[in-house]
Design a protein around this motif. Structure first.
Motif, mmCIF file in Angstrom:
data_model
loop_
_atom_site.group_PDB
_atom_site.id
_atom_site.type_symbol
_atom_site.label_atom_id
_atom_site.label_comp_id
_atom_site.label_asym_id
_atom_site.label_seq_id
_atom_site.Cartn_x
_atom_site.Cartn_y
_atom_site.Cartn_z
ATOM 1 N N VAL A 104 71.729 44.880 85.663
ATOM 2 C CA VAL A 104 72.092 46.225 85.215
ATOM 3 C C VAL A 104 70.927 46.841 84.439
ATOM 4 C CG1 VAL A 104 73.648 47.536 83.695
ATOM 5 C CG2 VAL A 104 74.579 45.802 85.239
ATOM 6 N N TYR A 105 70.251 46.028 83.623
ATOM 7 C CA TYR A 105 69.073 46.508 82.888
ATOM 8 C C TYR A 105 68.015 47.019 83.873
ATOM 9 C CZ TYR A 105 65.090 46.611 79.707
ATOM 10 O OH TYR A 105 64.008 47.017 78.975
ATOM 11 N N SER A 106 67.731 46.227 84.891
ATOM 12 C CA SER A 106 66.730 46.617 85.888
ATOM 13 C C SER A 106 67.138 47.900 86.601
ATOM 14 C CB SER A 106 66.541 45.499 86.914
ATOM 15 O OG SER A 106 66.087 44.329 86.285
ATOM 16 N N TYR A 107 68.415 48.025 86.909
ATOM 17 C CA TYR A 107 68.918 49.230 87.560
ATOM 18 C C TYR A 107 68.738 50.447 86.642
ATOM 19 C CZ TYR A 107 72.044 52.453 89.951
ATOM 20 O OH TYR A 107 72.565 53.548 90.588
ATOM 21 N N GLY A 160 71.277 55.522 82.696
ATOM 22 C CA GLY A 160 70.113 54.650 82.565
ATOM 23 C C GLY A 160 69.941 54.146 81.148
ATOM 24 N N LEU A 161 70.148 55.022 80.165
ATOM 25 C CA LEU A 161 70.025 54.604 78.767
ATOM 26 C C LEU A 161 71.105 53.596 78.385
ATOM 27 C CD1 LEU A 161 69.053 57.981 77.071
ATOM 28 C CD2 LEU A 161 67.597 55.955 77.361
ATOM 29 N N TRP A 162 72.316 53.751 78.922
ATOM 30 C CA TRP A 162 73.364 52.758 78.679
ATOM 31 C C TRP A 162 72.964 51.416 79.293
ATOM 32 C CZ3 TRP A 162 76.983 52.442 75.248
ATOM 33 C CH2 TRP A 162 77.567 53.601 74.719
ATOM 34 N N CYS A 163 72.370 51.459 80.475
ATOM 35 C CA CYS A 163 72.018 50.227 81.185
ATOM 36 C C CYS A 163 70.877 49.460 80.529
ATOM 37 C CB CYS A 163 71.628 50.544 82.628
ATOM 38 S SG CYS A 163 72.994 51.103 83.662
ATOM 39 N N VAL A 164 69.995 50.139 79.813
ATOM 40 C CA VAL A 164 68.834 49.462 79.227
ATOM 41 C C VAL A 164 69.033 49.116 77.759
ATOM 42 C CG1 VAL A 164 67.219 50.435 80.885
ATOM 43 C CG2 VAL A 164 67.558 51.592 78.704
ATOM 44 N N GLN A 165 70.273 48.992 77.347
ATOM 45 C CA GLN A 165 70.519 48.530 75.983
ATOM 46 C C GLN A 165 69.889 47.143 75.835
ATOM 47 O OE1 GLN A 165 72.476 50.320 73.329
ATOM 48 N NE2 GLN A 165 71.508 51.717 74.753
ATOM 49 N N VAL A 166 69.214 46.911 74.724
ATOM 50 C CA VAL A 166 68.459 45.672 74.525
ATOM 51 C C VAL A 166 69.370 44.447 74.580
ATOM 52 C CG1 VAL A 166 66.966 44.413 72.948
ATOM 53 C CG2 VAL A 166 66.667 46.876 73.228
ATOM 54 N N LEU A 167 70.501 44.512 73.924
ATOM 55 C CA LEU A 167 71.439 43.388 73.930
ATOM 56 C C LEU A 167 72.424 43.543 75.086
ATOM 57 C CD1 LEU A 167 72.191 43.075 70.112
ATOM 58 C CD2 LEU A 167 70.623 41.706 71.495
ATOM 59 N N PRO A 168 72.565 42.508 75.913
ATOM 60 C CA PRO A 168 73.445 42.603 77.075
ATOM 61 C C PRO A 168 74.890 42.963 76.739
ATOM 62 C CG PRO A 168 72.190 40.549 77.124
ATOM 63 C CD PRO A 168 71.901 41.210 75.821
ATOM 64 N N PRO A 200 76.868 48.173 80.150
ATOM 65 C CA PRO A 200 78.067 48.149 80.994
ATOM 66 C C PRO A 200 77.887 47.144 82.132
ATOM 67 C CG PRO A 200 76.704 50.038 81.543
ATOM 68 C CD PRO A 200 76.060 49.375 80.351
ATOM 69 N N THR A 201 78.966 46.769 82.748
ATOM 70 C CA THR A 201 78.886 45.975 83.973
ATOM 71 C C THR A 201 78.490 46.925 85.096
ATOM 72 O OG1 THR A 201 81.193 46.407 84.516
ATOM 73 C CG2 THR A 201 80.722 44.425 83.187
ATOM 74 N N ILE A 202 78.144 46.393 86.246
ATOM 75 C CA ILE A 202 77.789 47.268 87.365
ATOM 76 C C ILE A 202 79.005 48.087 87.801
ATOM 77 C CG2 ILE A 202 78.183 45.637 89.242
ATOM 78 C CD1 ILE A 202 75.306 48.209 88.960
ATOM 79 N N THR A 203 80.203 47.532 87.661
ATOM 80 C CA THR A 203 81.429 48.287 87.948
ATOM 81 C C THR A 203 81.554 49.454 86.971
ATOM 82 O OG1 THR A 203 82.480 46.280 88.757
ATOM 83 C CG2 THR A 203 83.933 48.118 88.215
#
Length: 132
Positions: free
Chosen positions: A29-32, A92-100, A104-107
């Motif tokens: 998700v981070y990469s996405y 994109g900003l939600w997906c690149v949060q430093v802490l997993p 969000p999940t991909i869903t």
């Protein structure tokens, strides 16, 4: 696999250092999210606007300039595509949060795309230095 693989800049922090959490599907998700941010604000255009932009973490630059219309103009976003560009940026900003745990999940990402822009909140700004 004996080591981390992937494109530098798209690799989730936890792949590099386990202090950020365990590697999981949220690493993808981070990469996405990084890909979404690159699509909206390609580095080539950002460098022409921000002096020494290569020294700043790209998501931080996007976060700091999101509310300013000039940021999207600098990335060649037209008035016809501004809403989708803003939605892609927020997701994109939600997906690149430093802490997993904060990603969000991909869903969840797919559900975010189905929502209106007004329903998406701004994610908290995280800093690597504060978390380590």
């Amino acid at each position: 696999m004996t080591g981390a693989r992937g494109t530098i800049g798209f690799i989730a922090p936890e792949v590099h250092s386990r202090t950020f959490g365990v590697v999981s599907t949220k690493s993808d998700v981070y990469s996405y999210g990084m890909m979404l941010l690159e699509m909206v604000g390609g580095r080539r255009n950002v460098k022409s606007v921000v002096e020494n932009s290569s020294k700043k973490y790209f998501p931080d630059w996007i976060y700091d300039h999101f509310a300013q219309d000039e940021a999207l103009k600098a990335c060649d976003v037209t008035s016809e595509t501004v809403e989708i560009a803003r939605k892609m940026t927020l997701i994109g900003l939600w997906c690149v949060q430093v802490l997993p745990v904060y990603r969000p999940t991909i869903t969840g990402v797919l559900e975010m795309f189905e929502r209106s822009l007004d329903e998406l909140g701004m994610p908290p700004k995280q800093n690597f230095c504060e978390l380590v």
